[in-house]
Design an enzyme around this catalytic site. Structure first.
Site, PDB file in Angstrom:
ATOM      1  CG  ASP A 189      -1.931   1.094   1.162  1.00 51.33           C
ATOM      2  OD1 ASP A 189      -1.554   2.247   0.889  1.00 51.33           O
ATOM      3  OD2 ASP A 189      -3.125   0.802   1.346  1.00 51.33           O
ATOM      4  CG  HIS A 190       1.563   4.232  -3.270  1.00 45.96           C
ATOM      5  ND1 HIS A 190       0.338   3.928  -3.793  1.00 45.96           N
ATOM      6  CD2 HIS A 190       1.694   5.571  -3.403  1.00 45.96           C
ATOM      7  CE1 HIS A 190      -0.242   5.045  -4.209  1.00 45.96           C
ATOM      8  NE2 HIS A 190       0.564   6.059  -3.993  1.00 45.96           N
ATOM      9  CG  HIS A 252      -3.966   4.347  -1.070  1.00 46.69           C
ATOM     10  ND1 HIS A 252      -3.049   3.327  -1.081  1.00 46.69           N
ATOM     11  CD2 HIS A 252      -4.207   4.635  -2.377  1.00 46.69           C
ATOM     12  CE1 HIS A 252      -2.751   3.022  -2.340  1.00 46.69           C
ATOM     13  NE2 HIS A 252      -3.449   3.788  -3.138  1.00 46.69           N
TER      14      HIS A 252
HETATM   15  C1  BG6 Z   1      -3.361   4.786  -6.681  1.00 47.14           C
HETATM   16  C2  BG6 Z   1      -4.720   4.916  -7.300  1.00 47.14           C
HETATM   17  O1  BG6 Z   1      -3.302   3.683  -5.830  1.00 47.14           O
HETATM   18  O2  BG6 Z   1      -3.064   5.962  -5.950  1.00 47.14           O
HETATM   19  C3  BG6 Z   1      -4.777   6.134  -8.204  1.00 47.14           C
HETATM   20  O3  BG6 Z   1      -5.023   3.746  -8.046  1.00 47.14           O
HETATM   21  C4  BG6 Z   1      -4.352   7.367  -7.450  1.00 47.14           C
HETATM   22  O4  BG6 Z   1      -6.085   6.306  -8.740  1.00 47.14           O
HETATM   23  C5  BG6 Z   1      -3.029   7.134  -6.744  1.00 47.14           C
HETATM   24  O5  BG6 Z   1      -4.221   8.422  -8.388  1.00 47.14           O
HETATM   25  C6  BG6 Z   1      -2.679   8.298  -5.849  1.00 47.14           C
HETATM   26  O6  BG6 Z   1      -1.382   8.145  -5.382  1.00 47.14           O
HETATM   27  P1  BG6 Z   1      -0.497   9.409  -5.015  1.00 47.14           P
HETATM   28  O7  BG6 Z   1       0.762   8.812  -4.447  1.00 47.14           O
HETATM   29  O8  BG6 Z   1      -0.273  10.170  -6.292  1.00 47.14           O
HETATM   30  O9  BG6 Z   1      -1.275  10.184  -4.029  1.00 47.14           O
END
Ligand code: BG6
Length: 502
Positions: A189-190, A252
């Site tokens: 989960d980044h 997230h």
């Molecule tokens: C991803 C989603 O996991 O996270 C995308 O699938 C979203 O739709 C993205 O744009 C957002 O990540 P960050 O790091 O740009 O906030």
């Protein structure tokens, strides 16, 4: 061996096998992150990356493509051609169909050769960034050819989404666990890898003054926002199936909420920290179907503006059907049934095509017990203090409080005490994928989600998905470039609250 403090780590030798090597994530995130780890000197000399996907390509063609992507997507850091040349020696490519047993046999032979040539000690990290429907099939293909075991360690990273609802997440887990042990499965989960999300733990548990206030006695409510100004940008086909609730909240934002609200862990080790996050997720009150309408709002953007430009609506996006009922905006009120948080609403909202890209957590404290300065604040009750944890951009933390305006009278005005990552540290923060890849290679799962956490968060959103599936929405219900549907304001108004305009 896990380094409990996670300082100054260097990865052990290993081969990273990327399934979906021709995809967007590999180009935009994974390869730049691996290159950057090499640049920082974090990778062992015995390091190799094997790209796997269906497209026919030679090793050199793969290297060339990756060279161009890394140059293009390496944010805020320099590209060193000489370093690339040595990094690229460790890159190779196999064209293969995940349904074909021969492709695993070929990978097995290739890995044996690489272990010998690059001295990777037969340690292998499989990274699945394919279509989610292929995750279980790949794990089974690896296991059937014996690639899930070896002289060295084996780990498998699974990209999100982990299932598309509670049942499918369980089915996926059932198939994965026949091939890998739980300790070998890394669900990524980044958001948990973002510096600012990790800093929530440092802020809460590394300081003595905030934690005593961190509860229902002092906190009135919490707002978690992840707004994006872009639309779905060519991902219409995927997004149409997912929608904002599944794409951002189930994973997230519930993980962010768990980090904000969890109890302190007894130590900073992966299971102790994950136990506390899991407990918090399990304490989220599960809505009954008749409670969903009051506590969850779905939105979809129609034509509008992005800055000075006119933009089209979601229904006009490529891959989206003209009567799509997909939510591109979702807002939910969650309650947490534990002693710390009973009665404190956690409002979560996320959406595409909103006025700006901003992710933040706003913690609103209760007002002072006595409105001693009522006149001084122009008749309003005392202004509540607010703590803002800015995840991105302008990463930092601000505390809002009132202050006396200079002058002979007693007039108050809200002011802000600010910490800014950029100016305080003056150094670059690693990207989430750098942190998380290094963690997986080092065997540290603290920032990865466990199956019990995945199930608890699907359980929390499942009643909303089920209820929405029975509704016919009057979409679109917000114009691109605005802060979402009115119903989201009404949801907070029922509690006497308003959304913050970040
Ligand atoms: C991803 C989603 O996991 O996270 C995308 O699938 C979203 O739709 C993205 O744009 C957002 O990540 P960050 O790091 O740009 O906030």
């Amino acid at each position: 061996m896990q380094d409990p403090l996670r300082f100054h780590r260097k990865a052990p030798p290993c081969a990273v096998v990327i399934y979906g090597a021709n995809g967007d994530l590999t180009k935009r995130k994974l390869m730049p992150a691996l290159y950057r780890l090499a640049y920082e000197g974090r990778l062992a000399p015995g390091f190799a990356v094997i790209g796997v996907s269906r497209t026919a390509m030679t090793d050199d063609e793969f290297r060339d493509r990756m060279h161009d992507s890394v140059r293009k997507f390496l944010e805020d850091s320099p590209f060193d051609e000489e370093l690339w040349q040595s990094f690229a020696q460790g890159l190779s490519y196999i064209a293969g169909d995940v349904g074909d047993p021969a492709s695993y046999a070929e990978l097995g032979k290739h890995l044996a050769g690489i272990s010998e040539a690059r001295k990777t000690e037969d340690n292998v990290l499989f990274y699945l960034s394919t279509q989610p429907s292929q995750y279980a099939e790949i794990a089974e293909g690896l296991a059937a050819s014996g690639l899930n075991k070896g002289q060295g360690w084996r780990r498998i990273v699974i990209e999100k989404p982990f299932g598309h609802d509670l049942d499918s997440a369980r089915v996926l887990q059932g198939r994965l666990q026949k091939c890998f042990n739980e300790s070998e499965i890394y669900r990524i989960d980044h958001y948990l890898g973002k510096e600012t999300v990790q800093n929530i733990m440092a802020f809460r548990f590394g300081n003595g003054i905030f934690e005593p206030l961190w509860n229902r006695t002092y906190i009135d409510h919490v707002q978690i926002t992840a707004a994006e100004s872009i639309g779905v940008e060519g991902r219409g086909a995927y997004y149409q199936e997912a929608g904002a609730l599944r794409d951002m909240i189930q994973n997230h934002l519930l993980q962010v909420m768990a980090t904000v609200a969890m109890e302190p862990a007894s130590s900073f080790t992966s299971d102790a920290v994950r136990d506390e996050r899991a407990k918090l997720l399990r304490a989220i009150r599960i809505m009954r179907p008749d409670q969903v309408a009051d506590n969850a709002v779905a939105g979809q953007y129609g034509p509008g503006r992005s800055g000075s430009e006119r933009v089209g609506g979601f229904l006009g996006e490529k891959g989206v059907s003209p009567d799509s009922q997909t939510n591109t905006y979702a807002a939910v009120t969650f309650l947490v049934d534990n002693w710390r948080w009973a009665g404190v609403p956690f409002y979560i909202r996320t959406g595409k095509a909103l006025p700006k890209r901003v992710s933040e957590i706003a913690i609103q404290f209760r007002t002072a017990p006595l409105a001693m300065f009522r006149k001084a604040t122009a008749g309003a009750e005392t202004v509540p203090n607010m703590l803002i944890l800015r995840i991105q951009p302008e990463e930092g933390i601000s505390l809002k409080f009132v202050s006396k305006r200079p002058g002979s009278g007693m007039q108050l005005r809200p002011v802000s005490m600010d910490f800014n990552y950029g100016s305080s540290f003056g150094e670059r923060s690693p990207s989430a994928y750098e942190t998380l890849l290094l963690d997986a290679i080092s065997g540290d799962a603290t920032l990865y989600t466990r199956q019990d956490m995945v199930e608890a968060s699907w359980t929390a959103v499942q009643p909303i998905m089920d209820y929405w599936a029975t509704q016919k929405f009057n979409f679109p219900n917000y114009a691109a470039g605005t802060w979402g549907p009115e119903a989201a304001d009404e949801m907070l108004a029922r509690w006497g609250h308003t959304w913050r305009k970040p």
